[in-house]
Design an enzyme around this catalytic site. Structure first.
Site, PDB file in Angstrom:
ATOM      1  N   LYS A  88       0.833  -1.198   0.000  1.00  0.00           N
ATOM      2  CA  LYS A  88       0.000   0.000   0.000  1.00  0.00           C
ATOM      3  C   LYS A  88       0.875   1.258   0.000  1.00  0.00           C
ATOM      4  O   LYS A  88       2.040   1.214   0.393  1.00  0.00           O
ATOM      5  CB  LYS A  88      -0.872   0.034   1.263  1.00  0.00           C
ATOM      6  CG  LYS A  88      -1.930  -1.039   1.362  1.00  0.00           C
ATOM      7  CD  LYS A  88      -2.671  -0.908   2.689  1.00  0.00           C
ATOM      8  CE  LYS A  88      -3.762  -1.957   2.834  1.00  0.00           C
ATOM      9  NZ  LYS A  88      -4.880  -1.729   1.905  1.00  0.00           N
ATOM     10  N   ASP A 139      -2.926  -7.606  -1.722  1.00  0.00           N
ATOM     11  CA  ASP A 139      -3.649  -6.670  -0.855  1.00  0.00           C
ATOM     12  C   ASP A 139      -5.132  -7.002  -0.782  1.00  0.00           C
ATOM     13  O   ASP A 139      -5.879  -6.351  -0.054  1.00  0.00           O
ATOM     14  CB  ASP A 139      -3.448  -5.227  -1.345  1.00  0.00           C
ATOM     15  CG  ASP A 139      -3.884  -4.199  -0.321  1.00  0.00           C
ATOM     16  OD1 ASP A 139      -3.910  -4.534   0.876  1.00  0.00           O
ATOM     17  OD2 ASP A 139      -4.196  -3.056  -0.705  1.00  0.00           O
ATOM     18  N   ARG A 161     -10.261 -11.473   2.009  1.00  0.00           N
ATOM     19  CA  ARG A 161     -11.160 -12.501   1.478  1.00  0.00           C
ATOM     20  C   ARG A 161     -10.521 -13.889   1.525  1.00  0.00           C
ATOM     21  O   ARG A 161     -11.229 -14.903   1.573  1.00  0.00           O
ATOM     22  CB  ARG A 161     -11.584 -12.135   0.056  1.00  0.00           C
ATOM     23  CG  ARG A 161     -10.483 -12.098  -0.981  1.00  0.00           C
ATOM     24  CD  ARG A 161     -10.884 -11.340  -2.229  1.00  0.00           C
ATOM     25  NE  ARG A 161     -11.061  -9.912  -1.957  1.00  0.00           N
ATOM     26  CZ  ARG A 161     -11.494  -9.027  -2.847  1.00  0.00           C
ATOM     27  NH1 ARG A 161     -11.779  -9.427  -4.073  1.00  0.00           N
ATOM     28  NH2 ARG A 161     -11.635  -7.771  -2.520  1.00  0.00           N
TER      29      ARG A 161
END
Length: 523
Positions: free
Chosen positions: A297, A367, A371
């Site tokens: 990020k 990233d 999930r």
């Protein structure tokens, strides 16, 4: 780290005679022509509960508050020194907005007002609330809202400062709520429930606000397990060896880049006598810090990624409330935990991961890690057996883009999504159902695996929906399910408002508890 708590009790003494440090009353705004005497446009209307306070001021209370700038706007707090007119040295008037026609103020209005008032009165050890709590069919709802707002508005994270802060005032320690009959069993039950739920929300906030170096997966798992055992829940913790042996490929993949290994915590509540026979599963994302992994990020704002475990914090805390409230339905919580870090052992774009249910997933973006761990936990919950499954996670920036920072996105079984929406409306944690289109699933077809983790062309259109579509692959066909994306409402980076302080919000603890109660009562 545990923040100081606020206690709450009921009183039916005349509010003007209560020996407290401050008394809170409600005021409504009214629009109208400019008053010829005062020159003020519009007038204030005192809410019910403030009658004896107004009488002590000889009818001049609203005029004085207006001179001090009070408008009655929602959440506005104006303080007035009483100079001996009533026992409390301070009256705090909190705005409730326009007077509702023929009804008590909306529960969320009361909840926010109580929170704003208690927060504004930090430094006052003992505060009484003389807010509208009707003696009718709306009494329980109004009292629950006032109690929850007061307890949550009194929250402040203990923090890490090593020097005394001269301007830092201690949160209100004790709140008294004025009601028609303090001994009423139904009212006492509402207070007990509000205390249990608010304690859970506060615990969730504490976990989210804790510095990420102090709450890596093993420490987080230990903290949740300790609290759960103390609450009487059954606890199972899978370490990295058990996860690898059990085939939890998603959790292992995400966690393998960190020296702090992953965990899966299972918390079980069984009602006396077996309850209704229905089984509810709660699943929460527990990424204790998210760098993005290899798909790293940007640095700006990355510090807020300590909140990427807000879903697991909410589920763990909700299970503590459920243990206290004892609903007549079996509930099991699943908290997959990992730290998503870049290193020589991190999982990579291009990896194919074998998940708990045997499906093969092609990784395209490390990233999109939430999930991956949720899919394993959802598959495990379905394998254990459940009738309803609620999963919550700070999953996608797409939720914030689509619905903002206060409204969660809900995807899954249509009927269950509507129940989540209704629960959100009842608790003040709004959620909005979203679709799971076939074309979004088609865009996640993989050339080499059963499904890509994100759109195969890296198209971010419908990014929130991609998360829901992916998770659906791991839900058993006979299970009603709902995915609650709290990327926005799970963490509040702005200034305090209502009963929200800066940092972790505890969303959606109250929604989850409400849903469990609803299923226990209605199936």
């Amino acid at each position: 780290m545990t923040s100081p708590s606020t206690t709450l009790s009921l009183v039916d003494t005349d509010p003007a005679e209560l020996a407290v440090d401050a008394i809170v009353i409600g005021v409504h705004s009214q629009t109208g022509e400019q008053d010829a005497t005062s020159g003020l446009a519009g007038t204030l209307l005192l809410a019910s509960g403030a009658e004896s306070i107004a009488a002590a001021f000889d009818g001049k209370l609203t005029e004085t508050l207006a001179l001090l700038g009070a408008t009655g706007g929602p959440g506005e707090v104006v303080k007035l020194a009483t100079l001996g007119t009533v026992t409390a040295p301070v009256v705090a008037a909190v705005g409730l907005g326009p007077e509702p026609s023929g009804a008590a103020p909306a529960p969320e209005t009361l909840r926010r007002a109580a929170g704003a008032a208690v927060r504004a009165l930090a430094g006052a050890p003992r505060v009484a609330l003389a807010l509208p709590v009707p003696d009718d069919a709306d009494a329980a709802t109004a009292l629950r809202a006032v109690a929850e707002g007061a307890l949550l508005g009194g929250y402040r994270f203990a923090g890490y400062k090593t020097r005394p802060q001269p301007t830092r005032r201690e949160p209100v320690a004790e709140v008294l709520v004025a009601v028609p009959d303090a001994g009423d069993a139904a009212a006492q039950a509402e207070v007990a429930r509000a205390q249990a739920v608010a304690d859970a929300v506060r615990r969730s906030r504490d976990w989210v606000n804790t510095a990420p170096n102090e709450l890596r997966p093993p420490a987080f798992a230990d903290a949740v397990a300790t609290a759960a055992r103390e609450a009487g829940l059954e606890v199972e913790v899978l370490d990295e060896a058990a996860l690898r042996a059990g085939g939890y490929g998603g959790i292992i993949a995400v966690g393998q880049g960190s020296e702090a290994p992953p965990r899966l915590v299972k918390l079980s509540y069984t009602p006396a006598g077996g309850g209704t026979g229905k089984r509810v599963a709660l699943v929460g994302k527990g990424i204790t810090f998210d760098t993005g992994g290899i798909s790293i990020k940007p640095a700006q704002g990355m510090w807020e990624m300590k909140s990427d475990m807000a879903g697991a914090a909410a589920v763990g805390a909700a299970m503590l409330a459920i243990a206290a409230l004892k609903p007549s339905v079996a509930v099991t919580g699943y908290l997959p935990m990992a730290e998503n870090m870049p290193s020589g052992t991190s999982y990579r774009p291009g990896d194919v991961i074998s998940m708990f249910n045997g499906k093969k997933v092609e990784v395209l973006n490390t990233d999109a890690e939430g999930r991956m761990i949720l899919a394993d936990a959802i598959a495990r919950a379905c394998a254990d057996g459940c009738d309803y499954l609620f999963e919550t996670s700070t999953l996608t920036g797409g939720q914030v883009i689509a619905l903002g920072k206060k409204i969660a996105g809900v995807m899954g079984s249509p009927e269950l999504c509507e129940r989540v929406k209704a629960a959100g409306e009842a608790t003040g944690e709004p959620a909005w159902p979203m679709p799971l289109p076939d074309d979004v699933r088609k865009g996640m077809d993989s050339d080499v695996a059963d499904i890509s983790q994100v759109n195969a062309g890296m198209d971010r259109a419908g990014h929130m929906l991609q998360g829901g579509v992916f998770l659906r692959e791991f839900v058993a066909d006979d299970v009603a399910w709902a995915h609650i994306d709290i990327a926005g409402p799970g963490y509040h980076s702005g200034e305090p408002t209502g009963y929200w302080t800066k940092g972790g919000t505890g969303v959606p603890v109250r929604t989850l508890v409400h849903l469990v109660d609803d299923i226990a009562a209605n199936g």
